[in-house]
Design an enzyme around this catalytic site. Structure first.
Site, PDB file in Angstrom:
ATOM      1  N   CYS A  42       0.822  -1.214   0.000  1.00 23.42           N
ATOM      2  CA  CYS A  42       0.000   0.000   0.000  1.00 23.42           C
ATOM      3  C   CYS A  42       0.855   1.262   0.000  1.00 23.42           C
ATOM      4  O   CYS A  42       0.662   2.156  -0.813  1.00 23.42           O
ATOM      5  CB  CYS A  42      -0.932  -0.020   1.214  1.00 23.42           C
ATOM      6  SG  CYS A  42      -1.886   1.480   1.371  1.00 23.42           S
ATOM      7  N   CYS A  47      -1.586   1.722  -3.004  1.00 27.13           N
ATOM      8  CA  CYS A  47      -2.564   2.795  -2.833  1.00 27.13           C
ATOM      9  C   CYS A  47      -1.963   4.200  -2.820  1.00 27.13           C
ATOM     10  O   CYS A  47      -2.458   5.096  -3.503  1.00 27.13           O
ATOM     11  CB  CYS A  47      -3.329   2.634  -1.516  1.00 27.13           C
ATOM     12  SG  CYS A  47      -3.381   0.993  -0.817  1.00 27.13           S
ATOM     13  N   LYS A  50      -0.018   5.351  -6.006  1.00 33.88           N
ATOM     14  CA  LYS A  50      -1.051   5.370  -7.050  1.00 33.88           C
ATOM     15  C   LYS A  50      -1.910   6.624  -6.944  1.00 33.88           C
ATOM     16  O   LYS A  50      -2.120   7.337  -7.917  1.00 33.88           O
ATOM     17  CB  LYS A  50      -1.888   4.095  -6.906  1.00 33.88           C
ATOM     18  CG  LYS A  50      -2.966   3.847  -7.904  1.00 33.88           C
ATOM     19  CD  LYS A  50      -4.346   4.300  -7.537  1.00 33.88           C
ATOM     20  CE  LYS A  50      -4.902   3.932  -6.209  1.00 33.88           C
ATOM     21  NZ  LYS A  50      -5.553   2.657  -6.087  1.00 33.88           N
ATOM     22  N   TYR A 179      -9.209  -3.171 -11.129  1.00 37.14           N
ATOM     23  CA  TYR A 179      -9.096  -1.763 -10.769  1.00 37.14           C
ATOM     24  C   TYR A 179      -7.698  -1.201 -11.021  1.00 37.14           C
ATOM     25  O   TYR A 179      -7.567  -0.033 -11.374  1.00 37.14           O
ATOM     26  CB  TYR A 179      -9.591  -1.507  -9.334  1.00 37.14           C
ATOM     27  CG  TYR A 179      -8.656  -1.917  -8.230  1.00 37.14           C
ATOM     28  CD1 TYR A 179      -7.750  -1.015  -7.695  1.00 37.14           C
ATOM     29  CD2 TYR A 179      -8.671  -3.209  -7.721  1.00 37.14           C
ATOM     30  CE1 TYR A 179      -6.885  -1.390  -6.677  1.00 37.14           C
ATOM     31  CE2 TYR A 179      -7.822  -3.584  -6.700  1.00 37.14           C
ATOM     32  CZ  TYR A 179      -6.920  -2.681  -6.183  1.00 37.14           C
ATOM     33  OH  TYR A 179      -6.062  -3.048  -5.186  1.00 37.14           O
ATOM     34  N   GLU A 183      -7.219   2.034 -13.258  1.00 33.20           N
ATOM     35  CA  GLU A 183      -6.648   3.237 -12.643  1.00 33.20           C
ATOM     36  C   GLU A 183      -5.408   3.713 -13.395  1.00 33.20           C
ATOM     37  O   GLU A 183      -5.251   4.922 -13.648  1.00 33.20           O
ATOM     38  CB  GLU A 183      -6.285   2.947 -11.185  1.00 33.20           C
ATOM     39  CG  GLU A 183      -7.523   2.788 -10.315  1.00 33.20           C
ATOM     40  CD  GLU A 183      -7.229   2.357  -8.893  1.00 33.20           C
ATOM     41  OE1 GLU A 183      -8.104   2.507  -8.043  1.00 33.20           O
ATOM     42  OE2 GLU A 183      -6.127   1.852  -8.617  1.00 33.20           O
ATOM     43  N   HIS A 437     -27.423  21.345  -0.674  1.00 37.86           N
ATOM     44  CA  HIS A 437     -27.558  21.944  -1.997  1.00 37.86           C
ATOM     45  C   HIS A 437     -26.565  23.090  -2.177  1.00 37.86           C
ATOM     46  O   HIS A 437     -26.361  23.848  -1.243  1.00 37.86           O
ATOM     47  CB  HIS A 437     -28.996  22.459  -2.154  1.00 37.86           C
ATOM     48  CG  HIS A 437     -29.267  22.993  -3.513  1.00 37.86           C
ATOM     49  ND1 HIS A 437     -29.417  22.162  -4.614  1.00 37.86           N
ATOM     50  CD2 HIS A 437     -29.394  24.258  -3.962  1.00 37.86           C
ATOM     51  CE1 HIS A 437     -29.636  22.911  -5.673  1.00 37.86           C
ATOM     52  NE2 HIS A 437     -29.622  24.182  -5.313  1.00 37.86           N
ATOM     53  N   GLU A 442     -26.624  15.267  -3.302  1.00 38.04           N
ATOM     54  CA  GLU A 442     -28.024  15.463  -2.927  1.00 38.04           C
ATOM     55  C   GLU A 442     -28.951  14.562  -3.752  1.00 38.04           C
ATOM     56  O   GLU A 442     -30.054  14.236  -3.329  1.00 38.04           O
ATOM     57  CB  GLU A 442     -28.440  16.928  -3.036  1.00 38.04           C
ATOM     58  CG  GLU A 442     -28.497  17.492  -4.429  1.00 38.04           C
ATOM     59  CD  GLU A 442     -28.860  18.985  -4.427  1.00 38.04           C
ATOM     60  OE1 GLU A 442     -29.912  19.342  -3.900  1.00 38.04           O
ATOM     61  OE2 GLU A 442     -28.054  19.789  -4.954  1.00 38.04           O
TER      62      GLU A 442
HETATM   63  C1  FAD Z   1      -1.117  -0.732  -7.609  1.00 34.04           C
HETATM   64  C2  FAD Z   1      -1.940  -1.057  -6.386  1.00 34.04           C
HETATM   65  C3  FAD Z   1      -2.888  -0.160  -5.946  1.00 34.04           C
HETATM   66  C4  FAD Z   1      -3.649  -0.441  -4.823  1.00 34.04           C
HETATM   67  N1  FAD Z   1      -4.579   0.459  -4.446  1.00 34.04           N
HETATM   68  C5  FAD Z   1      -5.336   0.219  -3.356  1.00 34.04           C
HETATM   69  C6  FAD Z   1      -6.285   1.181  -2.913  1.00 34.04           C
HETATM   70  O1  FAD Z   1      -6.466   2.231  -3.522  1.00 34.04           O
HETATM   71  N2  FAD Z   1      -6.995   0.902  -1.795  1.00 34.04           N
HETATM   72  C7  FAD Z   1      -6.823  -0.259  -1.093  1.00 34.04           C
HETATM   73  O2  FAD Z   1      -7.486  -0.446  -0.063  1.00 34.04           O
HETATM   74  N3  FAD Z   1      -5.935  -1.195  -1.501  1.00 34.04           N
HETATM   75  C8  FAD Z   1      -5.188  -0.979  -2.595  1.00 34.04           C
HETATM   76  N4  FAD Z   1      -4.257  -1.907  -2.995  1.00 34.04           N
HETATM   77  C9  FAD Z   1      -4.164  -3.179  -2.257  1.00 34.04           C
HETATM   78  C10 FAD Z   1      -3.346  -3.016  -0.983  1.00 34.04           C
HETATM   79  O3  FAD Z   1      -2.086  -2.480  -1.300  1.00 34.04           O
HETATM   80  C11 FAD Z   1      -3.197  -4.373  -0.287  1.00 34.04           C
HETATM   81  O4  FAD Z   1      -4.489  -4.912  -0.082  1.00 34.04           O
HETATM   82  C12 FAD Z   1      -2.500  -4.254   1.053  1.00 34.04           C
HETATM   83  O5  FAD Z   1      -1.230  -3.682   0.919  1.00 34.04           O
HETATM   84  C13 FAD Z   1      -2.384  -5.647   1.694  1.00 34.04           C
HETATM   85  O6  FAD Z   1      -1.664  -5.564   2.885  1.00 34.04           O
HETATM   86  P1  FAD Z   1      -0.902  -6.858   3.432  1.00 34.04           P
HETATM   87  O7  FAD Z   1      -0.396  -6.499   4.795  1.00 34.04           O
HETATM   88  O8  FAD Z   1      -1.741  -8.052   3.311  1.00 34.04           O
HETATM   89  O9  FAD Z   1       0.331  -7.092   2.439  1.00 34.04           O
HETATM   90  P2  FAD Z   1       1.445  -6.103   1.915  1.00 34.04           P
HETATM   91  O10 FAD Z   1       1.140  -4.696   2.191  1.00 34.04           O
HETATM   92  O11 FAD Z   1       1.693  -6.511   0.506  1.00 34.04           O
HETATM   93  O12 FAD Z   1       2.720  -6.480   2.790  1.00 34.04           O
HETATM   94  C14 FAD Z   1       3.373  -7.703   2.676  1.00 34.04           C
HETATM   95  C15 FAD Z   1       4.835  -7.479   3.003  1.00 34.04           C
HETATM   96  O13 FAD Z   1       5.468  -8.740   3.264  1.00 34.04           O
HETATM   97  C16 FAD Z   1       6.787  -8.695   2.749  1.00 34.04           C
HETATM   98  N5  FAD Z   1       7.223 -10.094   2.614  1.00 34.04           N
HETATM   99  C17 FAD Z   1       6.699 -11.059   1.794  1.00 34.04           C
HETATM  100  N6  FAD Z   1       7.314 -12.247   2.039  1.00 34.04           N
HETATM  101  C18 FAD Z   1       8.237 -12.031   3.013  1.00 34.04           C
HETATM  102  C19 FAD Z   1       9.157 -12.877   3.711  1.00 34.04           C
HETATM  103  N7  FAD Z   1       9.233 -14.185   3.469  1.00 34.04           N
HETATM  104  N8  FAD Z   1       9.963 -12.314   4.641  1.00 34.04           N
HETATM  105  C20 FAD Z   1       9.893 -10.976   4.937  1.00 34.04           C
HETATM  106  N9  FAD Z   1       9.025 -10.140   4.310  1.00 34.04           N
HETATM  107  C21 FAD Z   1       8.197 -10.667   3.379  1.00 34.04           C
HETATM  108  C22 FAD Z   1       6.626  -7.934   1.450  1.00 34.04           C
HETATM  109  O14 FAD Z   1       7.857  -7.388   1.034  1.00 34.04           O
HETATM  110  C23 FAD Z   1       5.612  -6.863   1.851  1.00 34.04           C
HETATM  111  O15 FAD Z   1       6.245  -5.697   2.296  1.00 34.04           O
HETATM  112  C24 FAD Z   1      -3.450  -1.653  -4.113  1.00 34.04           C
HETATM  113  C25 FAD Z   1      -2.485  -2.562  -4.540  1.00 34.04           C
HETATM  114  C26 FAD Z   1      -1.742  -2.275  -5.675  1.00 34.04           C
HETATM  115  C27 FAD Z   1      -0.703  -3.257  -6.124  1.00 34.04           C
END
Ligand code: FAD
Length: 456
Positions: A42, A47, A50, A179, A183, A437, A442
């Site tokens: 994110c 997010c 973006k 999306y 986007e 308004h 509205e």
């Molecule tokens: C282009 C784009 C736009 C988006 N826009 C939106 C939006 O507008 N609104 C919205 O709500 N969501 C949006 N999302 C989705 C949102 O980013 C994800 O839903 C959210 O980040 C998920 O969080 P998470 O904690 O599950 O995983 P992540 O945030 O992906 O975190 C996972 C982390 O784990 C780390 N990792 C993985 N494996 C290992 C390992 N073995 N050891 C150590 N570290 C590791 C990765 O490097 C990463 O940093 C978007 C996603 C993308 C790709």
């Protein structure tokens, strides 16, 4: 002897950071490993960057629209490297803020890939050290995938690379209908690129309300985005002046960049999950129960790695619920119903609750209230654009079970409408609410006439 912690979190993204911080607040000794950058998708490549690019892309319309309001704007010019450098500075600031939040919460952050050696032992690849943990949280997120192998796939970028292109492509072809594809099509179009969007299905944004999808498609096409549906990219070839993209119907496009946004796969491989017996669900994500517990009782999973509703607020809420359940003596499950969501396309799409098709499949009687209208700003700007709003109402009890908006600020509107839908507001409640308004919103409280009524 290996260091002992109460909780080891693998992945410092939206879900992992929240879980680590709250668990530490409950008194747990917490360590979190991050292999890339703190903040996760994110903050680093989702997010936040973006939305910054979306803001940048909208100035072009603003400059055009200003003329109708009496402004003379000299021919504007845009500098992509400036935008990317400013965006990177903001992301670095946020990353540092996330790291210091963890530090203040006394969470130990390790910059390393983490792998499970056994069900209670985590190895940190950067140092070779092992850590023993009473509980493990998997919050490894998801990653883009490019689909089936095709010729020239090495020339294709994903959203990850799109954030770091050295220059703005004059022509870009984006494959995907979700999306992220939609986007980025809006971003590049607004910044001045010639954009072609290719999608294998009938229309973009599968899963959203059909009329909202159709409306958005029309608006995107009006802004000059070429949308090609029922086609796939078959091959990408490097040619003298760019990349030649061949589609299944043999149409071809020469562009400067090709981006695929075909979906994201949960990060479940290569860190020992299978060996310790963590089971996957049919959707390819980690299977969890209502308390986010995996098939191994002391191992939990939150966020995109469970591949359910892949949005930041959901990952954050799950991380918090996990920490309260396991370390706060407060078993908490997350309600995944009626999650409001926005597509930051141009114009935006906001949705909460059931689509018309879903409601008709589930409910005995469905009433539809909808409108399309010219936003007030367009009267003077002269822009050829219309806003769309639809309320889906359960005809048996008058509850508003779905709202769908396409137009300026739909993302902001749907956040607030999400409260009404979550509270099970009725159409009569909407009607009883005084209008503000003059606003576009509205319309939502002045939709008097049913436009359709479906009885099963
Ligand atoms: C282009 C784009 C736009 C988006 N826009 C939106 C939006 O507008 N609104 C919205 O709500 N969501 C949006 N999302 C989705 C949102 O980013 C994800 O839903 C959210 O980040 C998920 O969080 P998470 O904690 O599950 O995983 P992540 O945030 O992906 O975190 C996972 C982390 O784990 C780390 N990792 C993985 N494996 C290992 C390992 N073995 N050891 C150590 N570290 C590791 C990765 O490097 C990463 O940093 C978007 C996603 C993308 C790709």
């Amino acid at each position: 002897m290996a260091e002992q912690v109460d909780l080891f979190v693998i992945g410092a993204g939206s879900g992992g950071v929240r879980a680590a911080r709250i668990a530490a607040g409950h008194g747990a000794r917490v360590m979190v490993a991050e292999e890339y950058r703190v903040g996760g998708t994110c903050v680093i490549r989702g997010c936040v960057p973006k939305k910054l690019l979306v803001y940048a892309s909208r100035f072009s319309e603003e400059f055009e629209d200003a003329a109708g309001f009496g402004w003379t704007v000299p021919a504007p010019s845009f500098d992509w490297p400036t935008l990317i450098a400013n965006k990177d500075r903001e992301i670095a600031r946020l990353e540092a803020a996330y790291a210091s939040t963890l530090e203040r919460a006394r969470v130990k952050l390790i910059k390393s890939r983490a792998v499970l050696e056994d069900a209670h032992t985590i190895r940190l690849l950067a140092t070779g050290e092992s850590v023993r943990a009473k509980h493990v949280l998997i919050s490894t997120g998801a990653a883009p995938h490019h689909g089936a192998a095709i010729a020239g796939l090495e020339h294709v970028i994903s959203s990850n690379e799109a954030f770091h292109l050295p220059s703005l492509p004059q022509r870009i072809l984006i494959q995907g209908g979700g999306y992220i594809a939609v986007e980025f099509a809006g971003i590049f179009n607004g910044l001045g690129s010639e954009v072609t969007l290719v999608y294998r299905g009938d229309n973009i944004l599968r899963g959203f309300d059909d009329e909202a999808r159709a409306h958005l498609r029309g608006e995107m096409e009006r802004r000059g985005i070429k949308i090609v549906t029922r086609q796939l990219v078959e091959a990408v070839e490097k040619v003298e002046h760019g990349l030649c993209v061949n589609l299944t119907d043999h149409e071809s496009f020469t562009v400067d960049r090709v981006m695929f946004a075909l979906g994201r796969r949960p990060n479940v491989a290569g860190f020992g999950l299978e060996a310790v017996g963590v089971q996957l669900a049919k959707n390819g994500g980690i299977a969890v129960n209502e308390f986010l517990q995996t098939s191994v009782p002391h191992i939990y999973a939150v966020g995109d790695v469970t591949n359910r509703i892949n949005l930041t607020p959901v990952a954050v809420r799950e991380g918090h619920a996990f920490a309260d359940t396991v370390f706060g003596s407060k078993p908490t499950s997350v309600d995944h119903s009626d999650v409001p969501t926005a597509v930051f396309s141009e114009p935006e799409l906001g949705a909460v609750g059931l689509t018309e098709a879903e409601a008709r499949a589930r409910l005995a009687k469905v009433d539809i209230y909808k409108t399309t209208f010219r936003p007030m700003k367009a009267t003077l700007s002269g822009r050829d654009t219309r806003m769309f709003m639809k309320l889906v109402v359960d005809g048996s009890n008058d509850r508003v079970v779905g709202c769908h908006i396409v137009g300026p600020d739909a993302g902001e509107l749907i956040q607030v409408l999400g409260i009404a839908v979550k509270m099970k507001a009725t159409k009569a409640d909407f009607d009883a609410t005084m209008a503000v308004h003059p606003t576009a919103a509205e319309e939502l409280v002045t939709l008097r006439e049913k436009t359709a009524s479906h009885v099963r």
